[in-house]
Design an enzyme around this catalytic site. Structure first.
Site, short mmCIF file in Angstrom:
data_model
loop_
_atom_site.label_atom_id
_atom_site.label_comp_id
_atom_site.label_asym_id
_atom_site.label_seq_id
_atom_site.Cartn_x
_atom_site.Cartn_y
_atom_site.Cartn_z
N ILE A 25 0.83 -1.21 0.00
CA ILE A 25 0.00 0.00 0.00
C ILE A 25 0.86 1.26 0.00
O ILE A 25 0.42 2.30 -0.47
CB ILE A 25 -1.00 0.01 1.18
CG1 ILE A 25 -0.31 -0.03 2.54
CG2 ILE A 25 -1.95 -1.18 1.07
CD1 ILE A 25 -1.29 -0.01 3.71
N TYR A 52 3.28 -7.75 17.24
CA TYR A 52 2.71 -6.94 16.15
C TYR A 52 1.55 -6.09 16.67
O TYR A 52 1.47 -4.89 16.42
CB TYR A 52 2.23 -7.86 15.01
CG TYR A 52 1.59 -7.10 13.85
CD1 TYR A 52 2.39 -6.39 12.95
CD2 TYR A 52 0.21 -7.09 13.66
CE1 TYR A 52 1.82 -5.70 11.89
CE2 TYR A 52 -0.36 -6.40 12.60
CZ TYR A 52 0.44 -5.72 11.72
OH TYR A 52 -0.13 -5.01 10.67
N1 LIG Z 1 -1.64 -5.95 4.51
C1 LIG Z 1 -2.54 -5.86 5.48
O1 LIG Z 1 -3.53 -6.58 5.50
C2 LIG Z 1 -2.37 -4.82 6.58
C3 LIG Z 1 -3.37 -4.73 7.55
C4 LIG Z 1 -3.23 -3.78 8.56
C5 LIG Z 1 -2.11 -2.95 8.57
N2 LIG Z 1 -1.15 -3.06 7.63
C6 LIG Z 1 0.02 -2.15 7.72
O2 LIG Z 1 0.26 -1.53 6.48
C7 LIG Z 1 1.64 -1.19 6.37
C8 LIG Z 1 2.16 -1.61 5.01
O3 LIG Z 1 1.96 -2.98 4.86
P1 LIG Z 1 1.82 -3.76 3.47
O4 LIG Z 1 0.71 -4.72 3.67
O5 LIG Z 1 1.80 -2.84 2.32
O6 LIG Z 1 3.18 -4.61 3.57
P2 LIG Z 1 4.35 -4.93 2.56
O7 LIG Z 1 3.84 -5.10 1.19
O8 LIG Z 1 5.08 -6.03 3.22
O9 LIG Z 1 5.23 -3.59 2.62
C9 LIG Z 1 5.95 -3.25 3.77
C10 LIG Z 1 7.01 -2.22 3.42
O10 LIG Z 1 7.79 -1.94 4.58
C11 LIG Z 1 9.15 -2.08 4.26
N3 LIG Z 1 9.99 -2.44 5.41
C12 LIG Z 1 9.94 -3.59 6.14
N4 LIG Z 1 10.92 -3.57 7.06
C13 LIG Z 1 11.59 -2.40 6.92
C14 LIG Z 1 12.72 -1.82 7.56
N5 LIG Z 1 13.37 -2.44 8.55
N6 LIG Z 1 13.12 -0.59 7.15
C15 LIG Z 1 12.49 0.05 6.15
N7 LIG Z 1 11.45 -0.46 5.49
C16 LIG Z 1 11.00 -1.68 5.87
C17 LIG Z 1 9.19 -3.15 3.20
O11 LIG Z 1 10.42 -3.12 2.52
P3 LIG Z 1 10.99 -4.44 1.74
O12 LIG Z 1 10.22 -4.57 0.46
O13 LIG Z 1 12.43 -4.10 1.52
O14 LIG Z 1 10.78 -5.60 2.64
C18 LIG Z 1 8.00 -2.73 2.36
O15 LIG Z 1 8.35 -1.66 1.53
C19 LIG Z 1 2.33 -1.86 7.55
O16 LIG Z 1 2.59 -0.89 8.55
C20 LIG Z 1 1.30 -2.86 8.04
O17 LIG Z 1 1.40 -3.09 9.44
C21 LIG Z 1 -1.26 -3.99 6.62
#
Ligand SMILES: NC(=O)c1ccc[n+]([C@@H]2O[C@H](COP(=O)([O-])OP(=O)(O)OC[C@H]3O[C@@H](n4cnc5c(N)ncnc54)[C@H](OP(=O)(O)O)[C@@H]3O)[C@@H](O)[C@H]2O)c1
Ligand SMILES: *[C@@H]1O[C@H](CO)[C@@H](O)[C@H](O)[C@H]1NC(C)=O
Ligand SMILES: *[C@@H]1O[C@H](CO)[C@@H](O)[C@H](O)[C@H]1NC(C)=O
Ligand SMILES: *[C@@H]1O[C@H](CO)[C@@H](O)[C@H](O)[C@H]1NC(C)=O
Length: 320
Positions: free
Chosen positions: A49, A196
């Protein structure tokens, strides 16, 4: 033979209904705000996202800083966004949220090179990590999801104030409602899922506290639950849950573009500034989770965080 075909058609119908339900339930950001002349930072912008939100900010003409930890993935995302939007003003800057010194370096670079910062989206996050302590002595998941973004935000506050009206968006999760956090155990592990949940509750409590402290400024702060979205965040799942998500859930979770809508809404929608500190879902304010109602917990977590990050002094000067 017949019963197999029957089972599969039944499953297909169930998935179809779930998919339609997700589509109907998803709210879309309706703001027409143009971002020419504005600067936006999105952490974790290379995928999921964060990528979709960055793409939308780029479409609207912003200077978008993709704050990522992996240079190749970040450059790839940049090229893709430039190609799709013809906005060349997309910049990659590296930061690893699991390292406080990396966050400091990143912030210093921003303060030295950027004239303004209108929107900061704290999106980078991990779903589950094993029990591990970082070089900074902090639980790694808590640091990536909470301590790192807190330090980043605090270091960038002056620039945000200078550029106000400006906004800080914290991507939290409904998982915060399952947290068991009490005073004094911020840095305890307690299992990947609980950790988490705790990190995501901290995102909300911190948003509430900062909004209070920034009340007299024109910097607004929002937290949000983006929905359940099919992204790589689920790659860390193991066993049966990974099979379920891998094979089935992708059909009825939100797409990343749908999942980015509440980020875009809280970043852009005019008139919501008066609701600074509130938690959003589906492009609207949502009721506070039971776990986020304790203002003493909010204050003690703030205190504990400032001690652990050794930044009480900066924090005390936030409003001056
Ligand atoms: N997906 C869901 O259903 C959901 C639900 C509720 C909340 N969220 C929240 O939404 C946010 C984005 O999630 P997403 O679903 O889009 O996940 P995602 O596709 O896994 O993206 C996560 C991003 O964070 C980066 N990241 C991880 N560890 C990092 C670090 N140590 N330093 C810098 N960047 C780092 C990743 O980089 P890399 O590509 O290099 O790993 C990636 O760009 C998160 O905060 C998550 O908790 C998601
Ligand atoms: C959340 O909000 C506060 C204030 O807006 C900020 O200082 C903090 O770093 C943000 N991030 C997280 C992940 O809590
Ligand atoms: C905040 O914005 C309002 C309206 O634009 C302005 O009158 C006020 O001076 C601003 N306050 C600060 C502290 O910048
Ligand atoms: C937090 O710290 C402040 C200032 O040091 C103190 O006045 C307050 O009582 C503390 N609050 C909690 C809940 O620990």
């Amino acid at each position: 033979m017949f019963s197999l075909a029957y089972t599969f058609s039944l499953l297909a119908i169930v998935f179809l209904i779930l998919k339609i339900y997700t589509k109907v339930k998803t709210s879309w950001c309706k703001s027409k705000v143009c971002l020419i002349g504005k600067t936006v930072i999105v952490t974790g912008a290379n995928t999921g996202i964060g990528y979709e939100a960055s793409l939308e900010f780029a479409k609207r003409g912003a200077r978008v800083i993709l704050a990522c930890r992996n240079e190749d993935k970040a450059n790839h995302a940049r090229d893709q966004i430039v190609k799709e939007t013809e906005n060349e003003n997309i910049v990659v800057k590296l930061v690893n949220m699991a390292s406080l010194s990396s966050v400091r370096k990143f912030a210093e670079n921003i303060l030295q090179t950027e004239e303004r910062l209108d929107i900061l989206v704290n999106n980078a996050g991990v779903g589950a990590l094993r029990n591990k302590v970082t070089e900074d002595g902090l639980q790694v998941l808590m640091q990536v999801n909470y301590f790192g973004p807190v330090l980043l935000t605090i270091l960038l506050i002056d620039l945000l104030k200078k550029s106000s009206p400006s906004r800080i968006i914290n991507v939290s999760s409904v998982a915060a409602s399952r947290s068991k956090l009490t005073q004094g155990n911020l840095n305890e592990f307690g299992g990947p899922f609980l950790c988490y949940c705790n990190s995501k509750l901290c995102n909300i409590l911190f948003t509430m506290k900062l909004a209070k402290l920034l009340k007299t400024t024109n910097v607004s702060v929002f937290s949000l639950h983006p929905g359940v979205i099919y992204t790589q965040i689920f790659n860390s799942l193991q066993g049966i849950s990974s099979i379920i998500v891998g094979y089935f859930a992708k059909y009825f979770f939100k797409t990343p573009e749908e999942g980015a809508q509440t980020i875009i809404h809280t970043a852009l929608e005019q008139g919501i500034e008066v609701h600074s500190g509130k938690h959003f879902e589906e492009c609207a304010i949502t009721s506070t989770y039971g776990t986020a109602k304790d203002s003493i917990l909010m204050d003690s977590i703030w205190n504990e965080t400032m001690e652990l990050l050794k930044c009480r002094e900066i924090a005390n000067n936030l409003v001056s």
